[in-house]
Design an enzyme around this catalytic site. Structure first.
Site, PDB file in Angstrom:
ATOM      1  N   CYS A 232      12.802  16.311   1.137  1.00 24.37           N
ATOM      2  CA  CYS A 232      13.890  15.696   1.575  1.00 24.37           C
ATOM      3  C   CYS A 232      14.327  16.264   2.963  1.00 24.37           C
ATOM      4  O   CYS A 232      14.486  15.813   3.535  1.00 24.37           O
ATOM      5  CB  CYS A 232      15.555  15.859   0.623  1.00 24.37           C
ATOM      6  SG  CYS A 232      15.195  14.836  -0.448  1.00 24.37           S
TER       7      CYS A 232
HETATM    8  N1  LIG Z   1      12.047  13.768  -4.530  1.00 21.67           N
HETATM    9  C1  LIG Z   1      14.001  14.547  -4.864  1.00 21.67           C
HETATM   10  O1  LIG Z   1      13.970  15.699  -4.957  1.00 21.67           O
HETATM   11  C2  LIG Z   1      14.819  13.819  -3.992  1.00 21.67           C
HETATM   12  C3  LIG Z   1      16.185  13.459  -3.914  1.00 21.67           C
HETATM   13  C4  LIG Z   1      17.019  12.919  -3.519  1.00 21.67           C
HETATM   14  C5  LIG Z   1      16.926  11.681  -3.189  1.00 21.67           C
HETATM   15  N2  LIG Z   1      15.704  11.443  -3.076  1.00 21.67           N
HETATM   16  C6  LIG Z   1      15.114  10.585  -1.768  1.00 21.67           C
HETATM   17  O2  LIG Z   1      14.390   9.322  -3.073  1.00 21.67           O
HETATM   18  C7  LIG Z   1      14.231   8.042  -2.076  1.00 21.67           C
HETATM   19  C8  LIG Z   1      12.926   8.438  -3.072  1.00 21.67           C
HETATM   20  O3  LIG Z   1      11.875   8.978  -3.097  1.00 21.67           O
HETATM   21  P1  LIG Z   1      11.005  10.366  -4.069  1.00 21.67           P
HETATM   22  O4  LIG Z   1      10.372  11.370  -4.692  1.00 21.67           O
HETATM   23  O5  LIG Z   1      11.640   9.532  -6.138  1.00 21.67           O
HETATM   24  O6  LIG Z   1       9.883   9.069  -3.394  1.00 21.67           O
HETATM   25  P2  LIG Z   1       8.410   8.953  -4.945  1.00 21.67           P
HETATM   26  O7  LIG Z   1       7.368   9.412  -4.055  1.00 21.67           O
HETATM   27  O8  LIG Z   1       8.008  10.011  -5.692  1.00 21.67           O
HETATM   28  O9  LIG Z   1       8.184   7.677  -5.735  1.00 21.67           O
HETATM   29  C9  LIG Z   1       8.357   6.993  -5.043  1.00 21.67           C
HETATM   30  C10 LIG Z   1       8.303   6.063  -6.343  1.00 21.67           C
HETATM   31  O10 LIG Z   1       7.925   4.098  -6.069  1.00 21.67           O
HETATM   32  C11 LIG Z   1       6.825   3.852  -5.848  1.00 21.67           C
HETATM   33  N3  LIG Z   1       6.783   2.647  -4.568  1.00 21.67           N
HETATM   34  C12 LIG Z   1       6.377   2.018  -3.476  1.00 21.67           C
HETATM   35  N4  LIG Z   1       6.826   1.191  -3.102  1.00 21.67           N
HETATM   36  C13 LIG Z   1       7.734   0.789  -4.270  1.00 21.67           C
HETATM   37  C14 LIG Z   1       7.706  -0.757  -4.409  1.00 21.67           C
HETATM   38  N5  LIG Z   1       7.525  -2.007  -3.288  1.00 21.67           N
HETATM   39  N6  LIG Z   1       7.696  -1.606  -5.652  1.00 21.67           N
HETATM   40  C15 LIG Z   1       8.206  -0.657  -6.661  1.00 21.67           C
HETATM   41  N7  LIG Z   1       7.720   1.002  -6.556  1.00 21.67           N
HETATM   42  C16 LIG Z   1       6.985   1.129  -5.306  1.00 21.67           C
HETATM   43  C17 LIG Z   1       6.051   5.073  -5.471  1.00 21.67           C
HETATM   44  O11 LIG Z   1       4.575   3.810  -6.089  1.00 21.67           O
HETATM   45  C18 LIG Z   1       6.457   5.899  -5.862  1.00 21.67           C
HETATM   46  O12 LIG Z   1       5.941   5.897  -7.146  1.00 21.67           O
HETATM   47  C19 LIG Z   1      13.711   8.710  -1.000  1.00 21.67           C
HETATM   48  O13 LIG Z   1      14.135   8.202  -0.196  1.00 21.67           O
HETATM   49  C20 LIG Z   1      13.994  10.583  -1.145  1.00 21.67           C
HETATM   50  O14 LIG Z   1      14.395  10.682   0.091  1.00 21.67           O
HETATM   51  C21 LIG Z   1      14.047  11.847  -3.503  1.00 21.67           C
END
Ligand SMILES: NC(=O)c1ccc[n+]([C@@H]2O[C@H](COP(=O)([O-])OP(=O)(O)OC[C@H]3O[C@@H](n4cnc5c(N)ncnc54)[C@H](O)[C@@H]3O)[C@@H](O)[C@H]2O)c1
Length: 396
Positions: free
Chosen positions: A253
């Site tokens: 983030c």
């Molecule tokens: N990690 C955090 O603390 C946090 C907090 C708030 C917001 N976010 C936001 O949330 C979003 C996701 O972050 P995250 O940390 O969960 O990411 P992550 O990398 O942990 O997980 C994303 C998942 O999506 C899967 N993926 C990718 N493309 C896909 C598709 N087409 N179909 C199905 N699955 C698919 C990946 O394999 C992965 O497992 C981002 O935009 C991030 O900025 C993250």
């Protein structure tokens, strides 16, 4: 409701479990087959989601992971929770959001509510998701995720949730869904407001962290303790919010989201000068840490055994994405040191395994997990602490 969550990462799995706990029937759609198998065997990989909870939802039939996109059709809610990284030029990479939208376009044949929780710039829901999905008139809402992995005080249930929709019907449906497992729903006038609020929140952190990082360097050069100054300033009961200096920023983030705001600012012709400068300051912190370690070790670390303690980007979690530990290690190696790292939570990373702290000449504490032995760190000849948790040693 039948709910599909696209992406079973930190955000998607957290929401999936929250929705399953509220009684919805949840399918976690995920392209990583290994992860699908792991989740379906009841093994969580996220702090705060216990294996027994996950296994319980699976046994009750309220959660299943799948890599079959046909599961999306017939769901009443589809939540997009996919990565939104930066590309090699540090510009927004919306390829995962586009891929998720294309899946919905191809596989979902009946109207549903599509919610984007992935962090992105204002206009993403309208222009990059809704405009891409053709054939069926869905409802569209934005509800940016605010989860803070490892935070035991604030979770999905009690963190206020923003919702903005393309239509009043979309907002009403999203409020109904999120209201079933979140205590406090805040409707905003458009998805763009919700999207912008999320990236502004993280920009606020990025800029303030850069400010204290710069201040820590000024204080050290003045011969005073930056942390003592910050603690003193934080005694003011109003108008001041404490931030901690450190070796840089990490995670998915803070190092990333502000560049999404800078990208749209640039498109509308307003320079995002604070974001640019904050990036420069934060990205330069590993070099500052190594400069201080070299100075504190008598001017050279060539041939010295250095252990970097804690390589995840924050304490008590295993996430190494964008961790400043990577640059700290690389720069220490450039100085001719033999560098290992110790992090029981991370275990293996960049093709290397966690090593013992004992036997190192120098310990550089990048992240301090609760379980790490302070005695073992202090037994090293020279200690540099980037976290402010160790007394009587050098640090920022
Ligand atoms: N990690 C955090 O603390 C946090 C907090 C708030 C917001 N976010 C936001 O949330 C979003 C996701 O972050 P995250 O940390 O969960 O990411 P992550 O990398 O942990 O997980 C994303 C998942 O999506 C899967 N993926 C990718 N493309 C896909 C598709 N087409 N179909 C199905 N699955 C698919 C990946 O394999 C992965 O497992 C981002 O935009 C991030 O900025 C993250």
């Amino acid at each position: 409701m039948r709910v599909a969550i696209i992406g079973q990462g930190y955000v998607g799995l957290t929401i999936a479990v929250g929705a399953a706990d509220a009684g919805h029937s949840v399918v976690g759609f995920e392209v990583n087959d290994g992860l699908v198998a792991q989740l379906n065997s009841g093994k969580s990989y996220i702090e705060g989601i216990g294996d027994s909870d996950l296994a319980g939802f699976i046994a009750a039939g309220s959660y299943v992971a799948s890599s079959d996109p046909s599961v999306l059709d017939g769901c009443e809610v589809i939540v997009i929770a996919v990565p939104t990284p930066l590309d090699a030029d540090r510009h927004p990479d919306l390829s995962y959001v586009h891929a998720a939208s294309d899946l919905i376009s191809q596989h979902v044949k009946s109207p549903t509510l599509v919610v984007n929780e992935s962090t992105s710039y204002p206009g993403t829901l309208r222009k990059e998701i809704a405009a891409r999905i053709t054939g069926v008139e869905h409802l569209y809402a934005s509800s940016p995720e605010r989860v803070d992995p490892g935070n035991i005080q604030w979770g999905t249930k009690n963190t206020p949730r923003l919702i903005g929709g393309l239509t009043p019907a979309a907002v009403a449906r999203a409020v109904q869904f999120y209201g079933s497992f979140c205590d406090n729903i805040i409707e905003v006038s458009s998805p763009e407001v919700a999207e912008a609020a999320k990236i502004f929140e993280n920009t606020f952190r990025q800029v303030n962290i850069a400010l204290v990082n710069e201040f820590a360097q000024i204080a050290d050069a003045l011969g005073i303790s930056g942390r003592e100054v910050l603690d003193a300033a934080a005694t003011k009961p109003y108008g001041f919010m404490p931030f901690n200096p450190g070796p840089g920023v990490g995670g998915h983030c803070i190092p990333v989201d502000p560049s999404y705001l800078a990208h749209v600012a640039n498109e509308v012709g307003v320079p995002a000068t604070f974001i640019k400068h904050a990036n420069e300051v934060n990205l330069a912190m590993p070099a500052y840490v190594v400069k201080r370690v070299v100075a504190g070790s008598g001017g050279s670390i060539r041939g010295q055994k250095v252990v970097v303690v804690g390589v995840s980007y924050k304490s008590n979690i295993a996430d190494t994405r964008e961790t400043p530990a990577a640059a700290v290690i690389d720069l220490l190696r450039e100085q001719g040191a033999t560098v290992t790292w110790h992090d029981d939570l991370v275990g293996t990373w960049r093709g290397e395994s966690s090593s013992l702290i004992a036997g190192a000449d120098i310990a550089v504490v990048v992240t301090k997990h609760d379980g790490v032995s302070v005695d073992a760190i202090k037994a090293c000849g020279y200690v540099f602490d980037c976290t402010g948790h160790l007394d009587g040693v050098d640090g920022i």
